[in-house]
Design an enzyme around this catalytic site. Structure first.
Site, mmCIF file in Angstrom:
data_model
loop_
_atom_site.group_PDB
_atom_site.id
_atom_site.type_symbol
_atom_site.label_atom_id
_atom_site.label_comp_id
_atom_site.label_asym_id
_atom_site.label_seq_id
_atom_site.Cartn_x
_atom_site.Cartn_y
_atom_site.Cartn_z
ATOM 1 N N LYS A 203 -154.193 30.922 108.597
ATOM 2 C CA LYS A 203 -155.372 31.136 109.439
ATOM 3 C C LYS A 203 -155.445 30.052 110.519
ATOM 4 O O LYS A 203 -155.627 30.334 111.687
ATOM 5 C CB LYS A 203 -156.619 31.117 108.558
ATOM 6 C CG LYS A 203 -157.904 31.342 109.291
ATOM 7 C CD LYS A 203 -159.061 31.466 108.302
ATOM 8 C CE LYS A 203 -160.381 31.401 109.040
ATOM 9 N NZ LYS A 203 -161.539 31.544 108.176
ATOM 10 N N GLU A 209 -148.577 22.293 104.111
ATOM 11 C CA GLU A 209 -147.551 22.967 103.305
ATOM 12 C C GLU A 209 -146.858 24.072 104.104
ATOM 13 O O GLU A 209 -145.624 24.161 104.166
ATOM 14 C CB GLU A 209 -148.179 23.595 102.048
ATOM 15 C CG GLU A 209 -148.707 22.606 101.032
ATOM 16 C CD GLU A 209 -150.154 22.188 101.284
ATOM 17 O OE1 GLU A 209 -150.621 22.307 102.453
ATOM 18 O OE2 GLU A 209 -150.808 21.731 100.344
ATOM 19 N N GLY A 264 -160.263 32.611 104.176
ATOM 20 C CA GLY A 264 -158.879 32.654 103.682
ATOM 21 C C GLY A 264 -158.752 33.463 102.396
ATOM 22 O O GLY A 264 -157.893 34.341 102.280
ATOM 23 N N ARG A 265 -159.625 33.192 101.436
ATOM 24 C CA ARG A 265 -159.497 33.852 100.125
ATOM 25 C C ARG A 265 -159.985 35.293 100.137
ATOM 26 O O ARG A 265 -159.942 35.981 99.132
ATOM 27 C CB ARG A 265 -160.221 33.029 99.055
ATOM 28 C CG ARG A 265 -161.653 32.663 99.385
ATOM 29 C CD ARG A 265 -162.140 31.524 98.516
ATOM 30 N NE ARG A 265 -163.461 31.034 98.888
ATOM 31 C CZ ARG A 265 -163.693 30.107 99.802
ATOM 32 N NH1 ARG A 265 -162.679 29.573 100.469
ATOM 33 N NH2 ARG A 265 -164.915 29.698 100.050
ATOM 34 N N GLU A 350 -163.005 28.534 94.548
ATOM 35 C CA GLU A 350 -163.157 27.918 95.863
ATOM 36 C C GLU A 350 -164.493 28.353 96.493
ATOM 37 O O GLU A 350 -165.038 27.662 97.340
ATOM 38 C CB GLU A 350 -161.981 28.289 96.781
ATOM 39 C CG GLU A 350 -161.617 27.189 97.762
ATOM 40 C CD GLU A 350 -160.384 27.468 98.602
ATOM 41 O OE1 GLU A 350 -160.371 28.461 99.340
ATOM 42 O OE2 GLU A 350 -159.420 26.671 98.535
ATOM 43 N N HIS A 381 -150.890 36.289 71.937
ATOM 44 C CA HIS A 381 -150.007 35.456 71.128
ATOM 45 C C HIS A 381 -149.998 34.019 71.620
ATOM 46 O O HIS A 381 -149.067 33.273 71.358
ATOM 47 C CB HIS A 381 -148.600 36.054 71.131
ATOM 48 C CG HIS A 381 -148.574 37.403 70.504
ATOM 49 N ND1 HIS A 381 -148.420 37.591 69.146
ATOM 50 C CD2 HIS A 381 -148.769 38.635 71.031
ATOM 51 C CE1 HIS A 381 -148.493 38.888 68.873
ATOM 52 N NE2 HIS A 381 -148.705 39.539 70.012
ATOM 53 N N LYS A 501 -156.615 16.349 101.220
ATOM 54 C CA LYS A 501 -155.713 16.562 102.364
ATOM 55 C C LYS A 501 -155.650 15.302 103.221
ATOM 56 O O LYS A 501 -154.573 14.867 103.637
ATOM 57 C CB LYS A 501 -156.221 17.711 103.238
ATOM 58 C CG LYS A 501 -156.040 19.096 102.657
ATOM 59 C CD LYS A 501 -156.409 20.137 103.718
ATOM 60 C CE LYS A 501 -156.573 21.519 103.112
ATOM 61 N NZ LYS A 501 -157.031 22.516 104.077
HETATM 62 O O1 F6P Z 1 -157.103 25.044 100.418
HETATM 63 C C1 F6P Z 1 -157.942 25.219 101.477
HETATM 64 C C2 F6P Z 1 -157.573 26.378 102.338
HETATM 65 O O2 F6P Z 1 -158.261 26.201 103.530
HETATM 66 C C3 F6P Z 1 -157.875 27.738 101.720
HETATM 67 O O3 F6P Z 1 -159.213 28.068 101.797
HETATM 68 C C4 F6P Z 1 -156.984 28.616 102.503
HETATM 69 O O4 F6P Z 1 -156.842 29.874 101.920
HETATM 70 C C5 F6P Z 1 -155.725 27.781 102.504
HETATM 71 O O5 F6P Z 1 -156.184 26.449 102.636
HETATM 72 C C6 F6P Z 1 -154.724 28.122 103.579
HETATM 73 O O6 F6P Z 1 -155.237 27.937 104.869
HETATM 74 P P1 F6P Z 1 -154.493 28.489 106.152
HETATM 75 O O7 F6P Z 1 -154.451 29.985 106.054
HETATM 76 O O8 F6P Z 1 -155.304 28.022 107.316
HETATM 77 O O9 F6P Z 1 -153.106 27.927 106.179
#
Ligand code: F6P
Length: 538
Positions: A203, A209, A264-265, A350, A381, A501
């Site tokens: 987003k 990452e 995002g979620r 979240e 199990h 972060k």
């Molecule tokens: O972990 C925080 C967060 O902002 C989530 O809410 C989101 O889904 C994820 O990081 C990834 O964010 P982006 O789509 O901006 O890379």
């Protein structure tokens, strides 16, 4: 949470103390049908909960006292209910299948934009699926690698697994999320550069990452194909951030956009679902959206007593705030839903993992529970022992599909028998008397007795299809929304992930610096020093 409305619920809990599910079922022969709801292809049996009609009334009053009806309308009509970020919350617009629908944010209808992106995704995925989108060397795409994390990963992963029977089997789909280089390296071992499409899904297009993995994947591709020009044919982006996409080197013609009003979620039905659309095709993707839409309409229009997301939310609140339940288990009895608990974890934790109310005051009650789960029967199990006989009350949702995509002998009957039997065992247990009748030796009676009274919901659909999956996701989304409204917390921000972060940046510079500043606490300093020594940077 409205104290007066909650006091009534509390009083009923006190009055019902000791009443067992055996007693509830014995006194009301219609209990199962009374406490069942059908909506959008799903059947919910919630009769195995510690409730009666009076309790459900009190819980509905609790929802009303929170102004839920108005809050629902505010969400669907684009009001800025994500106040700490000043944003509307409009994932429902993404799957609004009414061709005449208008949904306005700041006076502007968002629906034309939604339809435009959906059409562009459809055209692109058709091209990739038909082999018309060629890689740099002229070969068709066979491998799709989605690079994203959190909401830009969990939804696509979950849905790609869930809809495997609808997937183009001649193509292979991979999802890289972790900044652990192993994740990318192992994926790259499985694909051929000439035939790989990378979808960089973020987003913000700034997430450490994702950007690190995307950069490394780009370097790998350029090295393998011998030209930076190859990037245009092998990288597309899904993002709200055009400038950042261009800066990364992806042609914005190959960018699929979405908007800041998609959390995002909650973003699976946005362009974030591009990898899924390539896998299952645009028609099946539309079926998924239709399923979401059916549940959305049910949620918006059904009265609270018969409203599936509202009822699930109220039951959850009953256990968190009335019985001190700290966790909540999602147990899909369908291998295709194996990642559904992980997906729900982010959506719920979240969203409602908050301890400050909308006025900025600390809440005086518990909010979102710890959510977890595994597919049945594997969990049986592993951790079910604790649910049956442990000291924690863990309400569970059992999710099953009456028909399997893969009938083999009587395996499916056995799977479903296990699901139903578990809810029976959790509700009714086994008394000491029953153990004795079965001839158990007296000294083993305490160990073999099951107290029962463990609450469960059972969700059943006829078959896992794009429609039923969409409806299931919407069901849990709206459940989380209702709980956030009643707990009076902001469900659509996530400030709690920021601190880690920021600190990681400082730690990273200490890990790689010639001379680290090591201005942390003694524990963190020690860990950094030890790491530096181990990698030869001491
Ligand atoms: O972990 C925080 C967060 O902002 C989530 O809410 C989101 O889904 C994820 O990081 C990834 O964010 P982006 O789509 O901006 O890379």
């Amino acid at each position: 949470m409205n104290a007066q409305a909650w006091a009534k619920v509390d009083e009923l809990i006190d009055r019902s103390q000791g009443k067992t599910l055996r007693e509830y079922f014995a006194e009301d022969p219609d209990r199962a049908s009374r406490f069942s709801i059908e909506a959008a292809g799903w059947f919910l049996d919630y009769s195995k909960n510690l409730i009666d009609a009076k309790m459900m009334k009190a819980l509905v009053k609790l929802a009303e006292s929170a102004g839920l009806k108005d809050e629902i309308e505010k969400m669907f009509t684009g009001k800025k209910i994500n106040a700490t970020e000043g944003r509307a919350v409009l994932h429902t617009a993404l799957r609004n299948m009414d061709p005449k629908a208008k949904v306005k944010v700041d006076g502007k209808d968002v629906m034309p934009g939604v339809r435009k992106v959906l059409a562009a995704m459809g055209d692109f995925s058709d091209k990739v699926r038909r082999g018309e989108w060629k890689g740099f060397t002229g070969k068709r795409i066979k491998y799709v690698v989605n690079i994203g994390i959190g909401g830009s990963d969990l939804g696509p992963v979950m849905a790609n697994i869930a809809l495997t029977p609808y997937s183009k089997r001649s193509m292979k789909f991979f999802f890289v999320s972790n900044v652990d280089s192993t994740h990318l390296a192992e994926t790259l071992r499985e694909v051929k550069a000439e035939q790989t499409l990378f979808i960089v899904a973020s987003k913000t297009f700034t997430t450490q990452e994702t950007m690190s993995n995307a950069g490394a994947a780009r370097d790998w591709l350029v090295e393998k194909l011998g030209s930076a020009k190859a990037v245009a044919k092998h990288f597309v982006a899904v993002s709200t951030a055009e400038k950042e996409v261009a800066a990364f080197g992806i042609d914005t013609k190959n960018m699929f956009g979405f908007w800041d009003w998609v959390g995002g979620r909650y973003s699976l039905p946005s362009a974030i679902g591009l990898s899924l659309m390539i896998a299952i095709g645009r028609n099946n993707y539309k079926r998924l959206l239709r399923g979401y839409y059916k549940m959305d309409r049910h949620f918006r229009t059904a009265r609270f007593e018969r409203n599936m997301p509202v009822v699930l939310a109220l039951l959850g609140i009953l256990y968190v705030n009335g019985y001190g339940a700290e966790s909540y288990c999602i147990l899909p009895y369908d291998q295709y839903l194996s990642r559904f608990p992980a997906y729900c974890q982010q959506m719920d934790m979240e969203s409602n993992g908050k301890s400050v109310d909308k006025d900025g005051n600390p809440v005086t009650y518990s909010t979102g529970p710890i959510e977890w789960g595994e597919p049945g029967t594997n969990g049986q199990h592993s951790f079910y022992q604790l649910i049956h006989q442990g000291t924690h009350l863990i309400p569970c949702d059992f999710i099953g599909c009456s028909n399997t995509h893969n009938p083999i002998g009587d395996l499916h009957d056995k799977l479903m028998a296990n699901l139903f039997a578990q809810t029976e065992a959790l509700a009714f247990g086994k008394t000491a008397e029953e153990c004795r009748k079965e001839g158990e030796p007296e000294k083993l009676i305490p160990f073999k007795t099951f107290e029962g009274n463990r609450p469960t919901n059972t969700l059943l659909c006829d078959k896992l299809t794009p429609e039923t999956l969409g409806a299931l996701v919407a069901l849990y989304e709206h459940k989380v929304f209702v709980q956030g409204v009643i707990w009076n917390v902001y469900s659509y921000d996530q400030w709690g992930v920021q601190l880690g972060k920021v600190l990681a940046k400082g730690v990273l510079s200490d890990l790689v610096a010639k001379k680290p500043s090591l201005k942390h606490d003694s524990s963190t300093n020690q860990l950094i020093a030890r790491y530096r020594k181990a990698v030869g940077r001491a």
